[in-house]
Design a protein around this motif. Structure first.
Motif, PDB file in Angstrom:
ATOM      1  N   TYR A  63      -5.444  -0.814 -20.557  1.00 44.30           N
ATOM      2  CA  TYR A  63      -4.379  -0.134 -19.815  1.00 44.30           C
ATOM      3  C   TYR A  63      -4.350   1.109 -19.982  1.00 44.30           C
ATOM      4  O   TYR A  63      -3.922   1.997 -19.297  1.00 44.30           O
ATOM      5  CB  TYR A  63      -2.753  -1.088 -20.118  1.00 44.30           C
ATOM      6  CG  TYR A  63      -1.884  -0.538 -19.059  1.00 44.30           C
ATOM      7  CD1 TYR A  63      -1.915  -1.486 -18.150  1.00 44.30           C
ATOM      8  CD2 TYR A  63      -1.197   0.584 -19.186  1.00 44.30           C
ATOM      9  CE1 TYR A  63      -0.746  -0.986 -16.870  1.00 44.30           C
ATOM     10  CE2 TYR A  63      -0.083   0.758 -18.267  1.00 44.30           C
ATOM     11  CZ  TYR A  63      -0.133   0.155 -17.063  1.00 44.30           C
ATOM     12  OH  TYR A  63       0.805   0.297 -16.265  1.00 44.30           O
ATOM     13  N   GLY A  64      -4.589   1.740 -21.333  1.00 44.49           N
ATOM     14  CA  GLY A  64      -4.828   3.028 -21.377  1.00 44.49           C
ATOM     15  C   GLY A  64      -3.561   3.954 -20.925  1.00 44.49           C
ATOM     16  O   GLY A  64      -3.764   5.041 -20.479  1.00 44.49           O
ATOM     17  N   PHE A  65      -2.645   3.517 -21.321  1.00 43.29           N
ATOM     18  CA  PHE A  65      -1.148   4.192 -20.907  1.00 43.29           C
ATOM     19  C   PHE A  65      -1.398   5.750 -21.285  1.00 43.29           C
ATOM     20  O   PHE A  65      -1.284   5.836 -22.492  1.00 43.29           O
ATOM     21  CB  PHE A  65       0.138   3.561 -21.451  1.00 43.29           C
ATOM     22  CG  PHE A  65       1.189   4.398 -21.030  1.00 43.29           C
ATOM     23  CD1 PHE A  65       1.589   4.118 -19.674  1.00 43.29           C
ATOM     24  CD2 PHE A  65       2.015   4.839 -21.929  1.00 43.29           C
ATOM     25  CE1 PHE A  65       2.664   4.895 -19.314  1.00 43.29           C
ATOM     26  CE2 PHE A  65       3.226   5.572 -21.646  1.00 43.29           C
ATOM     27  CZ  PHE A  65       3.660   5.452 -20.103  1.00 43.29           C
ATOM     28  N   GLY A  66      -1.364   6.622 -20.535  1.00 43.80           N
ATOM     29  CA  GLY A  66      -1.395   8.057 -20.833  1.00 43.80           C
ATOM     30  C   GLY A  66      -2.707   8.558 -21.546  1.00 43.80           C
ATOM     31  O   GLY A  66      -2.685   9.772 -21.900  1.00 43.80           O
ATOM     32  N   ASN A  67      -3.667   7.645 -21.381  1.00 41.77           N
ATOM     33  CA  ASN A  67      -4.981   8.263 -21.798  1.00 41.77           C
ATOM     34  C   ASN A  67      -5.520   9.388 -21.043  1.00 41.77           C
ATOM     35  O   ASN A  67      -5.247   9.492 -19.707  1.00 41.77           O
ATOM     36  CB  ASN A  67      -6.312   7.132 -21.895  1.00 41.77           C
ATOM     37  CG  ASN A  67      -5.911   6.019 -22.685  1.00 41.77           C
ATOM     38  OD1 ASN A  67      -5.244   6.333 -23.573  1.00 41.77           O
ATOM     39  ND2 ASN A  67      -7.040   5.306 -22.852  1.00 41.77           N
TER      40      ASN A  67
ATOM     41  N   MET B 133       3.895  -3.145 -16.723  1.00 42.67           N
ATOM     42  CA  MET B 133       4.060  -3.054 -18.138  1.00 42.67           C
ATOM     43  C   MET B 133       5.085  -3.524 -19.031  1.00 42.67           C
ATOM     44  O   MET B 133       4.597  -4.160 -19.980  1.00 42.67           O
ATOM     45  CB  MET B 133       4.271  -1.417 -18.530  1.00 42.67           C
ATOM     46  CG  MET B 133       3.101  -0.562 -18.020  1.00 42.67           C
ATOM     47  SD  MET B 133       3.760   1.357 -18.089  1.00 42.67           S
ATOM     48  CE  MET B 133       4.083   1.382 -19.744  1.00 42.67           C
ATOM     49  N   ALA B 134       6.129  -3.940 -18.059  1.00 42.37           N
ATOM     50  CA  ALA B 134       7.163  -4.626 -18.880  1.00 42.37           C
ATOM     51  C   ALA B 134       6.820  -6.170 -19.465  1.00 42.37           C
ATOM     52  O   ALA B 134       7.383  -6.434 -20.299  1.00 42.37           O
ATOM     53  CB  ALA B 134       8.358  -4.649 -17.977  1.00 42.37           C
ATOM     54  N   ALA B 135       5.711  -6.870 -18.610  1.00 32.08           N
ATOM     55  CA  ALA B 135       5.271  -8.203 -19.147  1.00 32.08           C
ATOM     56  C   ALA B 135       4.486  -8.043 -20.360  1.00 32.08           C
ATOM     57  O   ALA B 135       4.330  -9.092 -20.795  1.00 32.08           O
ATOM     58  CB  ALA B 135       4.341  -8.535 -17.856  1.00 32.08           C
TER      59      ALA B 135
ATOM     60  N   GLN C 271       5.522  -0.482 -28.144  1.00 34.35           N
ATOM     61  CA  GLN C 271       4.351  -1.325 -28.609  1.00 34.35           C
ATOM     62  C   GLN C 271       3.776  -2.175 -27.371  1.00 34.35           C
ATOM     63  O   GLN C 271       4.332  -2.237 -26.411  1.00 34.35           O
ATOM     64  CB  GLN C 271       4.872  -2.396 -29.723  1.00 34.35           C
ATOM     65  CG  GLN C 271       3.863  -3.421 -30.282  1.00 34.35           C
ATOM     66  CD  GLN C 271       4.331  -4.493 -31.011  1.00 34.35           C
ATOM     67  OE1 GLN C 271       5.191  -4.109 -31.876  1.00 34.35           O
ATOM     68  NE2 GLN C 271       3.554  -5.635 -31.503  1.00 34.35           N
ATOM     69  N   MET C 272       2.521  -2.166 -27.469  1.00 33.26           N
ATOM     70  CA  MET C 272       1.721  -3.012 -26.365  1.00 33.26           C
ATOM     71  C   MET C 272       0.671  -3.814 -27.003  1.00 33.26           C
ATOM     72  O   MET C 272       0.215  -3.930 -27.999  1.00 33.26           O
ATOM     73  CB  MET C 272       0.728  -2.084 -25.403  1.00 33.26           C
ATOM     74  CG  MET C 272       0.378  -2.457 -24.390  1.00 33.26           C
ATOM     75  SD  MET C 272      -0.572  -1.477 -23.164  1.00 33.26           S
ATOM     76  CE  MET C 272       0.950  -0.553 -22.506  1.00 33.26           C
ATOM     77  N   GLU C 273       0.475  -5.261 -26.192  1.00 38.12           N
ATOM     78  CA  GLU C 273      -0.180  -6.277 -26.766  1.00 38.12           C
ATOM     79  C   GLU C 273      -1.751  -5.625 -26.978  1.00 38.12           C
ATOM     80  O   GLU C 273      -2.233  -4.989 -26.127  1.00 38.12           O
ATOM     81  CB  GLU C 273      -0.097  -7.249 -25.665  1.00 38.12           C
ATOM     82  CG  GLU C 273       1.117  -8.020 -25.583  1.00 38.12           C
ATOM     83  CD  GLU C 273       1.075  -9.238 -24.369  1.00 38.12           C
ATOM     84  OE1 GLU C 273      -0.196  -9.372 -24.130  1.00 38.12           O
ATOM     85  OE2 GLU C 273       2.028  -9.657 -24.448  1.00 38.12           O
TER      86      GLU C 273
END
Length: 493
Positions: free
Chosen positions: A263-267, A288-290, A254-256
């Motif tokens: 952030y588009g992680f993996g887009n 990312m951990a934040a 999960q991401m905020e």
């Protein structure tokens, strides 16, 4: 642009370097009428009068020719790559059309003869600086062997400490889109009818930031999930506090909500190459951990961290720290080339026994630099998003937004408060008064602020004089700068 304006600009440009570090090699630009049919076009050498050609056979062989041919056209559509003196438009980290825009000219309306004349001067100036740097760092290298790569990054990587590349199973994870991303495409939606507006970090200070990023030193050992479990019950916290470099296999649970679109992680950047992102280098993991709930599955753990900048040759250190480098647009492009060269993949032919599909796309340090860039530019993209702008992509020191024309003045002011600047030709005319300080929240180096001042007030002539300062002998630069500033002061009286 009128003919008179072109002639005026041509008359004010052009300067010869104080020494020749390139042997007999010259530098020129060729603008083909059709990039997929490299025959007829315009060309110029070091700002000489433009001339028409009808084929590549009319290009002199004592000249390195930069062209408007794309990589695809150069290597796949045509046989242009067979000409050893010709280079594609992405040979530098900026293309000819970008050079024009960053110097305040419109590629769509500038006459072809002006484009080749102006860009050939810029190319010659830049390559002379690069050659001078290489010759100072590697005095035994023959001038004819300085520029032999497909890109200038490949040529300048020889000035950097040797990179350590993953082997075996570690190499199979080090893939574009799987372990790192050069660019991030967000899922932020823009206003209909808006246009792309690009902002960037000052090149020299950003290159210094990237090259001082702690980078990993191997060997790297693989820690599977079972072994991590035996070490700690909180794998995220263990990675977060680990002092050794870690390349981490993750699953983002999960991401905020307000962060995730930016952030588009993996887009994916390409709809035909949608690669699931599963690995992150230490700097990106810490970011990312934040704001994410992360599951750590496994990790490659290195020996220690090191400062790459401490191992650079003395001439490179001097170049990056020289106060006059900060004032030069061309020197800034060289600085960007250096840090991006540090993240290149392994040179072809170095390990011929390794199959192409088993090669890592970058080195261990390259992954760390790409992660550091991703993190730095994400933070700026997030700030702009929080200010109400639609940030659509970022990476390599750049952020792009979708804006309407009436938003541009506010975007320029807001971007400058966080250390981003627009291209020269994107600065609204008359937005900043020549004799008033420019609001700036980025690098507080006086030379950076001076460069910014003349960019934002669109003083092209003065910027052009600044640009050639690194070409003078070191003992002359301070005197030349004083003369430039004094001449300007007298003009304003």
């Amino acid at each position: 642009m009128s003919t008179a304006d072109v002639q005026k600009t041509q008359a004010k440009t052009g300067s010869k370097p104080t020494r020749d570090d390139t042997g007999s090699l010259k530098f020129g630009l060729v603008l083909f009428d059709d990039e997929n049919d490299p025959k007829a076009g315009w060309c110029s050498v070091n700002g000489s009068p433009a001339k028409r050609i009808e084929g590549m056979n009319e290009l002199a062989t004592d000249t390195l020719w930069w062209s408007n041919m794309t990589y695809e056209s150069f290597f796949r559509t045509t046989e242009a790559w067979r000409n050893p003196w010709l280079r594609h438009d992405a040979y530098l980290v900026t293309k000819p059309k970008d050079v024009l825009q960053e110097w305040g000219y419109d590629p769509a309306t500038s006459p072809a003869d002006f484009i080749v004349k102006f860009c050939s001067m810029v190319f010659a100036r830049m390559m002379t600086m690069a050659a001078k740097l290489v010759r100072e760092a590697l005095p035994k290298l023959s001038p004819t062997n300085i520029f032999t790569g497909n890109t200038l990054r490949e040529d300048l990587r020889r000035l950097l400490p040797e990179a350590e590349f993953p082997r075996g199973e570690a190499a199979t994870i080090m893939r574009q889109g799987q372990a790192f991303a050069e660019f991030t495409r967000t899922t932020v939606r823009g206003i209909k009818g808006a246009r792309i507006f690009v902002l960037r970090k000052p090149r020299v200070s950003y290159a210094f930031q990237m090259l001082t990023t702690p980078v990993p030193v191997g060997p790297f050992d693989f820690l599977p999930r079972s072994e991590l479990r035996s070490i700690t019950s909180d794998r995220v916290e263990w990675i977060r506090t680990e002092t050794r470099p870690c390349m981490v296999e993750v699953a983002v649970q999960q991401m905020e909500a307000e962060v995730a679109p930016v952030y588009g992680f993996g887009n994916s950047m390409d709809k035909d190459k949608r690669i699931p992102r599963s690995w992150v280098a230490h700097p990106e993991f810490l970011t990312m951990a934040a704001f994410s709930e992360i599951e750590v599955k496994s990790a490659w753990v290195g020996k220690e961290y090191a400062q790459m900048n401490l191992a650079l040759p003395d001439p490179v250190k001097a170049f990056l720290s020289d106060r006059y480098t900060e004032l030069s647009w061309c020197a800034g492009v060289i600085a960007e080339t250096l840090w991006r060269a540090a993240a290149l993949g392994e040179p072809k032919g170095r390990m011929p026994q390794v199959a192409p599909e088993d090669r890592a796309h970058t080195s261990w340090r390259g992954a760390w630099l790409k992660a550091a860039d991703k993190t730095a530019m994400f933070l700026d993209a997030m700030k702009l998003t929080e200010m109400g702008y639609a940030t659509v992509s970022y990476g390599l020191g750049w952020v792009s937004c979708l804006v309407t024309d009436d938003q541009i003045p506010d975007l320029v002011r807001d971007a400058m408060t966080i250390g981003l600047m627009p291209k020269f030709n994107d600065v609204p005319d008359g937005m900043f008064a020549p004799n008033r300080p420019i609001p700036w929240g980025g690098d507080q180096n006086n030379m950076t602020k001076m460069l910014l001042q003349f960019t934002m007030t669109k003083d092209r002539d003065f910027l052009w004089n600044f640009d050639k300062l690194p070409l003078y002998d070191k003992g002359q630069r301070e005197q030349m700068l004083r003369q430039m500033l004094e001449a300007r002061k007298n003009q304003q009286m």
